[in-house]
Design a protein around this motif. Structure first.
Motif, PDB file in Angstrom:
ATOM      1  N   TYR A  45     -64.437 -20.623  13.561  1.00 28.41           N
ATOM      2  CA  TYR A  45     -65.806 -20.122  13.448  1.00 28.41           C
ATOM      3  C   TYR A  45     -66.811 -21.210  13.843  1.00 28.41           C
ATOM      4  CZ  TYR A  45     -70.097 -18.383  11.352  1.00 28.41           C
ATOM      5  OH  TYR A  45     -71.392 -17.970  11.143  1.00 28.41           O
ATOM      6  N   LYS A  46     -66.576 -22.443  13.396  1.00 24.75           N
ATOM      7  CA  LYS A  46     -67.495 -23.533  13.743  1.00 24.75           C
ATOM      8  C   LYS A  46     -67.490 -23.821  15.246  1.00 24.75           C
ATOM      9  CE  LYS A  46     -67.616 -25.827   9.309  1.00 24.75           C
ATOM     10  NZ  LYS A  46     -67.382 -27.055   8.550  1.00 24.75           N
ATOM     11  N   GLN A  47     -66.310 -23.761  15.851  1.00 26.95           N
ATOM     12  CA  GLN A  47     -66.225 -23.963  17.296  1.00 26.95           C
ATOM     13  C   GLN A  47     -66.926 -22.826  18.039  1.00 26.95           C
ATOM     14  OE1 GLN A  47     -64.972 -26.725  18.810  1.00 26.95           O
ATOM     15  NE2 GLN A  47     -64.729 -27.541  16.751  1.00 26.95           N
ATOM     16  N   ALA A  48     -66.795 -21.615  17.519  1.00 26.46           N
ATOM     17  CA  ALA A  48     -67.461 -20.472  18.149  1.00 26.46           C
ATOM     18  C   ALA A  48     -68.976 -20.593  18.018  1.00 26.46           C
ATOM     19  CB  ALA A  48     -66.965 -19.176  17.519  1.00 26.46           C
ATOM     20  N   LEU A  49     -69.450 -21.152  16.921  1.00 27.27           N
ATOM     21  CA  LEU A  49     -70.894 -21.371  16.767  1.00 27.27           C
ATOM     22  C   LEU A  49     -71.413 -22.379  17.786  1.00 27.27           C
ATOM     23  CD1 LEU A  49     -71.578 -21.450  12.930  1.00 27.27           C
ATOM     24  CD2 LEU A  49     -72.297 -19.750  14.594  1.00 27.27           C
ATOM     25  N   ILE A  50     -70.610 -23.374  18.092  1.00 25.99           N
ATOM     26  CA  ILE A  50     -71.005 -24.348  19.120  1.00 25.99           C
ATOM     27  C   ILE A  50     -71.182 -23.634  20.459  1.00 25.99           C
ATOM     28  CG2 ILE A  50     -70.185 -26.325  20.454  1.00 25.99           C
ATOM     29  CD1 ILE A  50     -68.815 -27.307  17.883  1.00 25.99           C
ATOM     30  N   LEU A  51     -70.259 -22.744  20.769  1.00 28.95           N
ATOM     31  CA  LEU A  51     -70.377 -21.964  22.015  1.00 28.95           C
ATOM     32  C   LEU A  51     -71.594 -21.045  21.987  1.00 28.95           C
ATOM     33  CD1 LEU A  51     -66.746 -20.841  22.863  1.00 28.95           C
ATOM     34  CD2 LEU A  51     -68.215 -22.338  24.186  1.00 28.95           C
ATOM     35  N   ALA A  52     -71.844 -20.422  20.836  1.00 31.55           N
ATOM     36  CA  ALA A  52     -72.955 -19.481  20.734  1.00 31.55           C
ATOM     37  C   ALA A  52     -74.296 -20.187  20.918  1.00 31.55           C
ATOM     38  CB  ALA A  52     -72.919 -18.766  19.393  1.00 31.55           C
ATOM     39  N   ARG A  53     -74.420 -21.399  20.386  1.00 30.49           N
ATOM     40  CA  ARG A  53     -75.661 -22.152  20.557  1.00 30.49           C
ATOM     41  C   ARG A  53     -75.892 -22.515  22.018  1.00 30.49           C
ATOM     42  NH1 ARG A  53     -73.805 -25.596  16.067  1.00 30.49           N
ATOM     43  NH2 ARG A  53     -74.267 -24.402  14.194  1.00 30.49           N
ATOM     44  N   ALA A  54     -74.817 -22.718  22.749  1.00 33.11           N
ATOM     45  CA  ALA A  54     -74.929 -23.112  24.156  1.00 33.11           C
ATOM     46  C   ALA A  54     -75.087 -21.909  25.077  1.00 33.11           C
ATOM     47  CB  ALA A  54     -73.704 -23.907  24.569  1.00 33.11           C
ATOM     48  N   GLU A  55     -74.891 -20.710  24.551  1.00 28.90           N
ATOM     49  CA  GLU A  55     -74.927 -19.506  25.395  1.00 28.90           C
ATOM     50  C   GLU A  55     -76.280 -19.323  26.079  1.00 28.90           C
ATOM     51  OE1 GLU A  55     -73.694 -14.830  24.998  1.00 28.90           O
ATOM     52  OE2 GLU A  55     -74.342 -15.902  23.213  1.00 28.90           O
ATOM     53  N   ALA A  56     -77.361 -19.465  25.336  1.00 39.39           N
ATOM     54  CA  ALA A  56     -78.693 -19.278  25.925  1.00 39.39           C
ATOM     55  C   ALA A  56     -79.014 -20.372  26.940  1.00 39.39           C
ATOM     56  CB  ALA A  56     -79.746 -19.255  24.829  1.00 39.39           C
ATOM     57  N   MET A  57     -78.585 -21.586  26.632  1.00 42.30           N
ATOM     58  CA  MET A  57     -78.867 -22.700  27.547  1.00 42.30           C
ATOM     59  C   MET A  57     -78.022 -22.601  28.816  1.00 42.30           C
ATOM     60  SD  MET A  57     -79.221 -25.840  24.848  1.00 42.30           S
ATOM     61  CE  MET A  57     -79.516 -27.071  26.091  1.00 42.30           C
ATOM     62  N   ALA A  58     -76.844 -22.020  28.713  1.00 37.74           N
ATOM     63  CA  ALA A  58     -75.960 -21.938  29.878  1.00 37.74           C
ATOM     64  C   ALA A  58     -76.491 -20.980  30.935  1.00 37.74           C
ATOM     65  CB  ALA A  58     -74.570 -21.499  29.438  1.00 37.74           C
ATOM     66  N   SER A  59     -77.328 -20.053  30.539  1.00 33.99           N
ATOM     67  CA  SER A  59     -77.858 -19.109  31.519  1.00 33.99           C
ATOM     68  C   SER A  59     -79.035 -19.694  32.306  1.00 33.99           C
ATOM     69  CB  SER A  59     -78.279 -17.816  30.822  1.00 33.99           C
ATOM     70  OG  SER A  59     -79.321 -18.083  29.906  1.00 33.99           O
ATOM     71  N   HIS A  60     -79.613 -20.758  31.816  1.00 28.48           N
ATOM     72  CA  HIS A  60     -80.739 -21.399  32.498  1.00 28.48           C
ATOM     73  C   HIS A  60     -80.211 -22.528  33.385  1.00 28.48           C
ATOM     74  CE1 HIS A  60     -84.495 -23.597  33.075  1.00 28.48           C
ATOM     75  NE2 HIS A  60     -85.097 -22.475  32.729  1.00 28.48           N
ATOM     76  N   PRO A  61     -80.569 -22.533  34.684  1.00 24.16           N
ATOM     77  CA  PRO A  61     -79.968 -23.516  35.609  1.00 24.16           C
ATOM     78  C   PRO A  61     -80.263 -24.977  35.271  1.00 24.16           C
ATOM     79  CG  PRO A  61     -81.437 -21.993  36.779  1.00 24.16           C
ATOM     80  CD  PRO A  61     -81.455 -21.612  35.341  1.00 24.16           C
ATOM     81  N   LYS A  62     -81.467 -25.289  34.802  1.00 25.36           N
ATOM     82  CA  LYS A  62     -81.782 -26.685  34.516  1.00 25.36           C
ATOM     83  C   LYS A  62     -81.276 -27.113  33.141  1.00 25.36           C
ATOM     84  CE  LYS A  62     -85.659 -27.336  37.582  1.00 25.36           C
ATOM     85  NZ  LYS A  62     -87.045 -27.766  37.727  1.00 25.36           N
ATOM     86  N   LEU A  63     -81.312 -26.200  32.193  1.00 25.08           N
ATOM     87  CA  LEU A  63     -80.818 -26.541  30.855  1.00 25.08           C
ATOM     88  C   LEU A  63     -79.298 -26.648  30.827  1.00 25.08           C
ATOM     89  CD1 LEU A  63     -83.117 -24.369  28.555  1.00 25.08           C
ATOM     90  CD2 LEU A  63     -83.242 -26.815  29.002  1.00 25.08           C
ATOM     91  N   ARG A  64     -78.633 -26.002  31.754  1.00 25.40           N
ATOM     92  CA  ARG A  64     -77.178 -26.061  31.827  1.00 25.40           C
ATOM     93  C   ARG A  64     -76.701 -27.489  32.074  1.00 25.40           C
ATOM     94  NH1 ARG A  64     -75.367 -22.770  36.445  1.00 25.40           N
ATOM     95  NH2 ARG A  64     -76.412 -21.140  35.282  1.00 25.40           N
ATOM     96  N   LEU A  65     -77.526 -28.281  32.751  1.00 23.28           N
ATOM     97  CA  LEU A  65     -77.151 -29.665  33.042  1.00 23.28           C
ATOM     98  C   LEU A  65     -77.148 -30.537  31.790  1.00 23.28           C
ATOM     99  CD1 LEU A  65     -79.222 -30.127  36.319  1.00 23.28           C
ATOM    100  CD2 LEU A  65     -76.785 -29.611  36.096  1.00 23.28           C
ATOM    101  N   VAL A  66     -77.837 -30.106  30.739  1.00 24.81           N
ATOM    102  CA  VAL A  66     -77.946 -30.880  29.506  1.00 24.81           C
ATOM    103  C   VAL A  66     -76.742 -30.652  28.590  1.00 24.81           C
ATOM    104  CG1 VAL A  66     -79.422 -31.247  27.478  1.00 24.81           C
ATOM    105  CG2 VAL A  66     -80.441 -30.723  29.672  1.00 24.81           C
ATOM    106  N   LEU A  67     -76.013 -29.596  28.808  1.00 30.91           N
ATOM    107  CA  LEU A  67     -74.908 -29.226  27.916  1.00 30.91           C
ATOM    108  C   LEU A  67     -73.776 -30.241  27.959  1.00 30.91           C
ATOM    109  CD1 LEU A  67     -74.663 -25.403  28.623  1.00 30.91           C
ATOM    110  CD2 LEU A  67     -75.643 -26.516  26.627  1.00 30.91           C
ATOM    111  N   ASP A  68     -73.127 -30.382  26.828  1.00 32.78           N
ATOM    112  CA  ASP A  68     -71.962 -31.259  26.704  1.00 32.78           C
ATOM    113  C   ASP A  68     -70.721 -30.445  27.091  1.00 32.78           C
ATOM    114  OD1 ASP A  68     -70.210 -33.233  26.073  1.00 32.78           O
ATOM    115  OD2 ASP A  68     -70.453 -33.067  23.899  1.00 32.78           O
TER     116      ASP A  68
END
Length: 124
Positions: A45-68
């Motif tokens: 569940y905690k790992q899935a929350l990490i993915l969920a937080r990154a979901e919105a940022m992953a759709s944005h081209p410039k914010l995607r570069l900030v993701l770990d």
């Protein structure tokens, strides 16, 4: 900077697995995880929350570069591995056996109470 596994693809695969294995019918990963919270182990569940937080940022081209990305790939692997190991037939069979076990216990308890009552009234 090409990425071997696209994080958006991994998130979409996780949503599909949640839908197939746990029956969660939401479009976003965050909503799906919220509904499947009690059916997932805490570490998954905690790992899935990490993915969920990154979901919105992953759709944005410039914010995607900030993701770990390595952390997100690891989290995705953990969640997908757990969901992939769920055997639906075994879960159904376990539910059915649990139902039969509960029913058998109730029948034994009722029979015992009936025999005690009959013995107490002197009918046995």
């Amino acid at each position: 900077m090409p990425q071997d596994p696209d994080i958006q693809t991994r998130i979409a695969e996780t949503v599909v697995l949640l839908r197939a294995k746990l029956g969660v019918r939401d479009k976003t990963l965050e909503a799906s995880i919220r509904k499947a919270k009690r059916r997932l182990p805490r570490r998954v569940y905690k790992q899935a929350l990490i993915l969920a937080r990154a979901e919105a940022m992953a759709s944005h081209p410039k914010l995607r570069l900030v993701l770990d990305n390595p952390r997100l790939i690891k989290a995705s692997d953990v969640v997908q591995e757990h969901l992939g190991s769920i055997n639906l037939a075994d879960r159904r069979w376990g539910w059915f056996l649990g139902l039969l076990g509960g029913l058998a216990f109730n029948m034994l308890a009722l029979t015992t109470l009936l025999l005690v009552f009959l013995w107490w009234r002197g009918l046995i």
